[in-house]
Design an enzyme around this catalytic site. Sequence first.
Site, mmCIF file in Angstrom:
data_model
loop_
_atom_site.group_PDB
_atom_site.id
_atom_site.type_symbol
_atom_site.label_atom_id
_atom_site.label_comp_id
_atom_site.label_asym_id
_atom_site.label_seq_id
_atom_site.Cartn_x
_atom_site.Cartn_y
_atom_site.Cartn_z
ATOM 1 N N ASP A 38 0.838 -1.211 0.000
ATOM 2 C CA ASP A 38 0.000 0.000 0.000
ATOM 3 C C ASP A 38 0.871 1.258 0.000
ATOM 4 O O ASP A 38 0.649 2.188 0.781
ATOM 5 C CB ASP A 38 -0.930 -0.008 1.216
ATOM 6 N N PRO A 41 1.352 8.285 -1.486
ATOM 7 C CA PRO A 41 1.767 9.515 -0.807
ATOM 8 C C PRO A 41 1.172 9.663 0.596
ATOM 9 O O PRO A 41 1.850 10.154 1.501
ATOM 10 C CB PRO A 41 1.258 10.621 -1.745
ATOM 11 N N ASP A 56 1.954 2.602 7.833
ATOM 12 C CA ASP A 56 0.842 1.696 7.553
ATOM 13 C C ASP A 56 1.278 0.394 6.902
ATOM 14 O O ASP A 56 1.051 0.151 5.718
ATOM 15 C CB ASP A 56 -0.206 2.407 6.675
#
Length: 272
Positions: A38, A41, A56
């Site tokens: 994933d 930006p 993340d």
Amino acid sequence: EAIDEARDLTARLQLVPVVVRVAQTLAYAHEHGIVHRDVKPANIVVGRHGETVLLDWGIAKVRGVAASDALLSDDGAHESLKAAAATRHGAVIGTPAYMAPEQATGDVAAIDERTDVFALGGLLYHVLTGHPPFEGPTMASQIEQALTASCPPVADRVPQAPPPLVAICTRAMAASPNDRFDSANELAAALEGALTDALAGRGSRLLDTFATLLSVLMVVAGIVSALAVWYAIPSFRALGWGVFPTIAFGVGAILLGVLDLATRGRHQLASL
């Protein structure tokens, strides 16, 4: 926010070193068997002093970890590992705007380090153009574009984008994983090389001036040679005027092409 605040290509190019650092981060993760899945930006934090943090990792794919092994632990620190291991075939996981074709199909087994390489290409595409690769009103429309890696070429959106960076972006975002960079580390090295070449070529106007003069001389030579041959050899009149400037342009284009290759696109002679 950093991309949005960059008002033009020159300002956005200042963010290319961030892409390099993200690629190096992913290279380290890949060495440990972890694919992020994933990269975008919104998952990258940039500090005022050049700090770059990739966030993340909750849907990361962990090589060699079975779902049953991950779910044995109740430790909250392993929630990300559980989520990563529990993904299944047919589940489309990630952000469609930067998603590789194999990820868009939900084929978890086909996802590997080159899937992150594609997303890095998408990140570079966003930096160069100011737009994500796959745009659409719905997630379904973005996934449809991702399935075939169909997005407007960088050169069409930003004709003045540096050719070496455009070439790196295009290769990283190839539809087939086999046509991409083999690793994030290889992509990072290519970006660093392009930046180094750009710095080495900065301020050198001699070759640019020569190329411009050559392009002008191509036009003049084409006209003069056409006139000369037209009157000197009557039989050539049947060929028409167009053949002579065409030959002249062809020769000039070959010379420009050689110069462009010799300088690795540093002077953007291809545009001439």
